[in-house]
Design an enzyme around this catalytic site. Sequence first.
Site, PDB file in Angstrom:
ATOM      1  N   HIS A  60      82.001  -5.269  29.126  1.00  0.00           N
ATOM      2  CA  HIS A  60      82.316  -3.844  28.989  1.00  0.00           C
ATOM      3  C   HIS A  60      82.445  -3.422  27.535  1.00  0.00           C
ATOM      4  CE1 HIS A  60      86.806  -4.353  28.456  1.00  0.00           C
ATOM      5  NE2 HIS A  60      86.621  -5.395  29.250  1.00  0.00           N
ATOM      6  N   ASP A  62      84.105  -0.575  26.558  1.00  0.00           N
ATOM      7  CA  ASP A  62      85.329   0.171  26.272  1.00  0.00           C
ATOM      8  C   ASP A  62      86.513  -0.736  25.971  1.00  0.00           C
ATOM      9  OD1 ASP A  62      85.140  -0.547  29.051  1.00  0.00           O
ATOM     10  OD2 ASP A  62      86.904   0.689  29.443  1.00  0.00           O
ATOM     11  N   GLU A 109      85.523   0.113  32.062  1.00  0.00           N
ATOM     12  CA  GLU A 109      86.115  -0.985  32.830  1.00  0.00           C
ATOM     13  C   GLU A 109      87.633  -0.894  32.819  1.00  0.00           C
ATOM     14  OE1 GLU A 109      87.967  -4.927  33.511  1.00  0.00           O
ATOM     15  OE2 GLU A 109      87.998  -3.716  31.671  1.00  0.00           O
TER      16      GLU A 109
END
Length: 340
Positions: A60, A62, A109
């Site tokens: 992910h 983020d 996520e």
Amino acid sequence: MDDARTLLTDLVSTPSVSGGESEAARILVEAFERAGREVWIDEVGNVRAPADDSVLLTSHIDTVPGEVPVREEDGFLWGRGSVDATGPLAAMAVAAVETGVSFVGVVEEETTSRGARHLVETRDAPDAVVNGEPSGWAGIVLGYRGYHAGSYRVEVPSAHTAVDDQNAIERAMDWWDRVEAAVGDETARDATAFERATAKPVGIEGGVTEDGLATEALVDAQFRLPPGTTGTDVESTVDAVTESGAVAWDEPIPPVMRSPRNAVARALRAGIRAADGEPTHLRKTGTSDMNLFAEAWDVPMATYGPGDSSLDHAPDERLELAEFDRSVAVLTHATAALAE
């Protein structure tokens, strides 16, 4: 691809809190373009670089909020996301280019898993998946607890504070006491954390309503689900102790537990041993996008990536650069074996 450590530092230096991943996504796209790879950003913001689908490497983009000043010191790179999960993300990107396999960097996520949900809805299953999260360079994660979230709301007509009747805030506090006890009773007290359901309040608001005619309270709660437990199970347990008010539920994420004998775990163990490490198998008490991949795709998979997960979301989050280098070597070895 560009120097792996340079890519890592560029990504860690670029804020990418959930919902604000676009600049970090652009850095990934440019890195794949320089390597001559097909790459694009999809409708929800995922970075997709399709290639040999014998393996999908994914992590992910983020991070959680919180500023950790970026610096390199004593062999460590400090910065928000260096461990969770920009280190694994960068390692995945480098290994994907080195071995010619598919890569996806997913968004959100840490909040809604929007990127992973979109991914499983819009592409066929690959032959295998390596999900990127911190496991330590010699660790392989095979299991995660599931996750369910809900918001409890209650409203009670106003009364003088000298009256014995409970206001909405008191009812919410009592509700939480009952919920915590009920969820805890669902599993044996001597079970491990991975094997137990747990409940955690993450937000509470309350007071007199705007019109002054009632008091109201809102409790945001998160529940972790061990294997064998579903979101419906938790909802039933909570509903049974909810005497007033109501709970609005989000969509649950199921728990996952994969066999250490699956092909991805075997390949990662071989890669760790090739780098002079001793592999360990892990079960995590949190939740990851691997839970969603396992629900949608019946293929071999495991989670892997550099970093000490005790530093996830921490104010002193930092990644040892030598560990990052070793993880790239392990991923490249394992992915090449899976792609044969």
